[in-house]
Design a protein around this motif. Structure first.
Motif, PDB file in Angstrom:
ATOM      1  N   CYS A 172      -8.390 -27.026  36.748  1.00  0.00           N
ATOM      2  CA  CYS A 172      -8.805 -26.495  35.445  1.00  0.00           C
ATOM      3  C   CYS A 172     -10.171 -25.818  35.486  1.00  0.00           C
ATOM      4  CB  CYS A 172      -8.782 -27.583  34.384  1.00  0.00           C
ATOM      5  SG  CYS A 172     -10.085 -28.818  34.555  1.00  0.00           S
TER       6      CYS A 172
ATOM      7  N   MET B  67      -8.922 -21.067  29.380  1.00  0.00           N
ATOM      8  CA  MET B  67      -8.034 -21.626  28.364  1.00  0.00           C
ATOM      9  C   MET B  67      -8.418 -21.062  27.008  1.00  0.00           C
ATOM     10  SD  MET B  67      -7.471 -25.569  29.362  1.00  0.00           S
ATOM     11  CE  MET B  67      -7.557 -26.081  31.062  1.00  0.00           C
TER      12      MET B  67
ATOM     13  N   LYS C 268      -1.373 -27.343  33.985  1.00  0.00           N
ATOM     14  CA  LYS C 268      -1.439 -25.958  34.438  1.00  0.00           C
ATOM     15  C   LYS C 268      -0.224 -25.155  33.966  1.00  0.00           C
ATOM     16  CE  LYS C 268      -2.579 -23.169  38.477  1.00  0.00           C
ATOM     17  NZ  LYS C 268      -1.946 -21.990  37.945  1.00  0.00           N
TER      18      LYS C 268
ATOM     19  N   VAL D 284      -0.872 -24.106  30.412  1.00  0.00           N
ATOM     20  CA  VAL D 284      -1.926 -23.079  30.397  1.00  0.00           C
ATOM     21  C   VAL D 284      -1.356 -21.749  30.876  1.00  0.00           C
ATOM     22  CG1 VAL D 284      -4.125 -22.360  31.404  1.00  0.00           C
ATOM     23  CG2 VAL D 284      -3.816 -24.726  30.670  1.00  0.00           C
TER      24      VAL D 284
ATOM     25  N   ASN E  28      -1.065 -18.284  28.753  1.00  0.00           N
ATOM     26  CA  ASN E  28      -1.730 -17.061  29.223  1.00  0.00           C
ATOM     27  C   ASN E  28      -0.750 -15.920  29.425  1.00  0.00           C
ATOM     28  OD1 ASN E  28      -4.262 -18.238  29.097  1.00  0.00           O
ATOM     29  ND2 ASN E  28      -4.270 -18.809  31.248  1.00  0.00           N
TER      30      ASN E  28
END
Length: 61
Positions: free
Chosen positions: A26, A31, A49, A52, A56
């Motif tokens: 991270c 984020m 992940k 995230v 994204n």
């Protein structure tokens, strides 16, 4: 295992596993604030992940 507050899967948190914070995945990703707000809870847990990356790429988890 430390659980992602969004998908409930293992978030693979280095800190929760007793490793140094700078070794965690991270520390090298961005984020979005909206993602962090969606994951807000009483627990101090990390988003995984996968969530995230999905946010994204697609704007959703």
């Amino acid at each position: 295992m430390s659980e992602c507050p969004l998908c409930k899967e293992d978030n693979r948190c280095a800190i929760a596993n007793g490793d140094k914070p700078e070794t965690c995945w991270c520390m090298s990703v961005t984020m979005a604030q909206q993602l962090l707000e969606n994951a807000a809870s009483d627990k101090k847990t990390c988003i995984c992940k996968t969530c995230v990356d999905n946010w994204n790429e697609k704007g959703r988890f």
